[in-house]
Scaffold this active site. Sequence first.
Site, mmCIF file in Angstrom:
data_model
loop_
_atom_site.group_PDB
_atom_site.id
_atom_site.type_symbol
_atom_site.label_atom_id
_atom_site.label_comp_id
_atom_site.label_asym_id
_atom_site.label_seq_id
_atom_site.Cartn_x
_atom_site.Cartn_y
_atom_site.Cartn_z
ATOM 1 C CE1 TYR A 14 10.734 10.100 0.805
ATOM 2 C CE2 TYR A 14 11.880 10.452 -1.277
ATOM 3 C CZ TYR A 14 11.250 10.951 -0.153
ATOM 4 O OH TYR A 14 11.142 12.314 0.006
ATOM 5 C CG HIS A 19 4.232 5.561 2.010
ATOM 6 N ND1 HIS A 19 3.004 4.999 2.297
ATOM 7 C CD2 HIS A 19 3.974 6.874 1.722
ATOM 8 C CE1 HIS A 19 2.060 5.923 2.201
ATOM 9 N NE2 HIS A 19 2.609 7.055 1.842
ATOM 10 C CG ASN A 70 0.633 11.974 -1.193
ATOM 11 O OD1 ASN A 70 0.604 10.796 -0.842
ATOM 12 N ND2 ASN A 70 0.862 12.956 -0.350
ATOM 13 C CG ASP A 95 1.869 1.823 2.209
ATOM 14 O OD1 ASP A 95 1.777 2.190 1.015
ATOM 15 O OD2 ASP A 95 1.846 2.623 3.164
ATOM 16 C CG ASN A 116 -3.083 11.440 0.745
ATOM 17 O OD1 ASN A 116 -4.289 11.583 0.899
ATOM 18 N ND2 ASN A 116 -2.193 11.979 1.566
#
Length: 205
Positions: A14, A19, A70, A95, A116
């Site tokens: 990631y 994100h 989240n 973001d 979230n």
Amino acid sequence: MLLIAGLGNPGQAYAKNRHNIGFMAVDEIARRWGFDAPRARFRSLASEGRIDTPDGPVRALILKPQTFYNDSGSAIAEALKFFKLKPADLVVFYDEIDLAPGRFRMKTGGGAAGNNGIRSTAAHVGPDFRRARLGTGHPGHKDAVHGHVLSDFHKAEMKWVEPLLQACADAAPLLAAGEDEKYQAEVMRLAPAEKADPRKLARGE
């Protein structure tokens, strides 16, 4: 003391996602101001350091929750409680798809606007924390949002990502001093966003 949290997802898979620009921003602040090497605390990677301001150095803790995006609020709340800090002592970098790529805005409080990670943070610490919103642009349709935020920045996008991250770090004394409006203005002065079609940027054009 100031708690500076970045939102993102843990792991190399990631690391370059849109994100994860919150992680990228706090990493750059830690690098610029010589923070300690990160260590595992509060279900996060945490780095301690100081940011120089005209009134003297401000002690700060940079936090990268490892709970996944989240559920970021649960880790942030642990650190806030441990240091007996108030929501006003917390800045969250994340973001913002509703801002054009390269735009930057500060705000305190408000809703989550579908984010979230912000929703989780507000649920755990209340809504009245400071928010550093890094624009990544909207893909154009709500069904494309999930794939957009979890995809990597294209090489062409780095021409605004890297200056924005550096500006967030260079202007950090204003953030540490609680001068959020001046911080926002200085970040945008150092890294002015070009007017562009976010859909083209998302395609790397």
